[in-house]
Motif scaffolding. Structure first.
Motif, short mmCIF file in Angstrom:
data_model
loop_
_atom_site.label_atom_id
_atom_site.label_comp_id
_atom_site.label_asym_id
_atom_site.label_seq_id
_atom_site.Cartn_x
_atom_site.Cartn_y
_atom_site.Cartn_z
N LEU A 159 0.82 -1.21 0.00
CA LEU A 159 0.00 0.00 0.00
C LEU A 159 0.86 1.27 0.00
CD1 LEU A 159 -2.62 -1.30 2.57
CD2 LEU A 159 -3.06 -0.85 0.13
N GLU A 160 1.98 1.24 0.69
CA GLU A 160 2.90 2.37 0.67
C GLU A 160 3.49 2.56 -0.73
OE1 GLU A 160 5.13 5.65 2.09
OE2 GLU A 160 3.29 4.65 2.72
N PHE A 161 3.78 1.46 -1.40
CA PHE A 161 4.24 1.48 -2.79
C PHE A 161 3.22 2.18 -3.68
CE2 PHE A 161 4.69 -1.30 -6.78
CZ PHE A 161 5.77 -0.60 -7.27
N GLN B 143 -13.83 -4.02 -3.95
CA GLN B 143 -14.32 -3.39 -2.72
C GLN B 143 -13.35 -3.58 -1.57
OE1 GLN B 143 -16.85 -1.25 -2.76
NE2 GLN B 143 -16.89 -1.72 -4.95
N GLY B 144 -12.77 -4.78 -1.46
CA GLY B 144 -11.78 -5.02 -0.41
C GLY B 144 -10.54 -4.17 -0.61
N ALA B 145 -10.13 -4.00 -1.87
CA ALA B 145 -8.96 -3.18 -2.16
C ALA B 145 -9.22 -1.72 -1.80
CB ALA B 145 -8.59 -3.31 -3.64
N LEU C 42 -7.02 0.50 0.80
CA LEU C 42 -6.39 1.74 0.36
C LEU C 42 -6.82 2.94 1.20
CD1 LEU C 42 -6.75 1.07 -3.46
CD2 LEU C 42 -4.56 1.38 -2.29
N LEU C 43 -8.10 3.02 1.49
CA LEU C 43 -8.61 4.12 2.30
C LEU C 43 -8.06 4.06 3.72
CD1 LEU C 43 -12.31 4.21 1.06
CD2 LEU C 43 -10.60 6.03 0.77
N MET C 44 -8.02 2.87 4.30
CA MET C 44 -7.50 2.72 5.66
C MET C 44 -6.02 3.06 5.74
SD MET C 44 -9.50 -0.73 6.96
CE MET C 44 -8.64 -0.71 8.53
#
Length: 359
Positions: free
Chosen positions: A46-48, A69-71, A75-77
């Motif tokens: 996610l940092e990438f 939806q899971g992605a 990403l939002l979190m």
């Protein structure tokens, strides 16, 4: 007979050429990481994404709407701004978009782009199924409304490295392996590279590094940082199993000459300390960095050599910030940031398309 991409004036630009987007394939199966390992690797992944999205669109192949939806939630979190993120329902088998993703070619004179659809067989049919991954270039061609051409042979993006000025580097251990295109000679493979990547010169090294299940991808050993300079992984310890492979690569590089007759500039890039998880030596290498519009993203491995590698790459890329992201959990899947990503170039040739770095 139809003209080849090269005959039409198309070519594959260097990675530092301006990007319209970066393409990824969202991890969703246990093909490369178990469920437990996925939870460990996602923070770095996610940092990438967040770092890439600072300077360009990130297009992500996601297996289905449930995965999308899971992605989005992850990403939002993680605080990723979704404004530059496109999640697309493109079914995939695995996450290594460098190898199953499209090869984008450009023709600035015509103002056109083209996708080459190479065949993909999961590194010699090691990890079936791979049928969905093999279709990804066509899916993306349809999404981008770009023409595509079928090359008709197996080729992976991590096996080739371009200087953007007519030269490609690759390895014999991979491209000449009988599990890829056993019906082709070295000369015939070179012709495919010239015809479908728009290069004029193919430079060969022999091997890859220990733990690399791709049979020796070049993106773990040698990378261009400008048109005549490469960084090459080096291992000073004669007792390390990578010592001979990398030493031989350095010898080969010193003997190579570019199209203009110039000798390569070779900058040594250290190897990290061995990364061993569950008794397995993993293919950890600082050479598996990714050049995006906003930064050069370097895998780090929780060792003293991390900063040395970052410092070297900062000198090679004075026009970009260099960001280290911990890849210790990602490398468990036998690849890192370059393996996960494939760049989509713009047609812009006026700014940012030449790396002026070097040591």
């Amino acid at each position: 007979m139809a003209l080849t991409p090269a005959q039409q004036g198309f070519f594959f630009p260097a990675e530092w050429h301006p990007h319209a987007a970066t393409w990824l394939s969202w991890p969703h199966t246990e093909a490369s990481w178990s469920k437990e390992r996925q939870e460990l690797m996602f923070p770095a992944y996610l940092e990438f994404i967040r770092t890439i999205a600072e300077g360009e669109e990130v297009c992500i192949n996601a297996h289905n709407e449930y995965i999308i939806q899971g992605a989005k939630m992850r990403l939002l979190m993680a605080g990723v701004d979704l404004a530059n993120i496109k999640l697309l329902a493109h079914p995939v088998n695995d996450s290594w978009c460098r190898d199953h993703g499209p090869a984008f070619l450009i023709n600035p004179d015509l103002g056109q782009r083209l996708i080459v659809n190479w065949g993909y067989n999961a590194w010699g049919a090691k990890y079936p199924p791979y049928d969905r991954d093999d279709l990804i270039p066509i899916e993306i061609a349809h999404y981008r409304k770009l023409p595509y051409v079928n090359a008709g042979i197996v080729m992976e993006g991590g096996s080739v490295e371009f200087n953007g000025n007519g030269t490609v580097l690759t390895s014999k251990a991979c491209l000449l392996n009988e599990n890829r295109n056993p019906h082709l000679s070295q000369e015939q493979i070179e012709q495919y590279l010239c015809d479908y990547y728009g290069v004029k010169q193919v430079l060969w090294v022999e091997e890859g590094i220990v733990g690399d299940d791709t049979d020796g991808h070049i993106d773990d050993t040698v990378r261009w940082v400008n048109e005549d300079t490469v960084v090459a992984a080096c291992e000073p310890d004669p007792k390390d199993p990578n010592y001979r492979f990398l030493h031989d690569i350095h010898v080969d590089l010193k003997e190579m000459r570019l199209l203009n007759g110039k000798q390569l500039n070779v900058v040594e890039l250290p190897m990290p300390d061995p990364v061993i998880i569950d008794g397995q030596r993993l293919p950890a290498s600082y050479a598996n960095f990714y050049i995006c519009n906003a930064a050069v993203i370097v895998p780090t491995f929780r060792c003293d050599k991390d900063q040395e590698a970052i410092d070297i790459l900062e000198r090679c890329f004075p026009d970009r910030k260099v960001v280290g992201i911990d890849s210790t959990e990602i490398i468990w899947g036998l690849g890192s940031f370059h393996c996960l990503s494939q760049q989509e170039p713009t047609l812009d040739t006026t700014a940012g398309n030449v790396s002026t770095g070097g040591i």
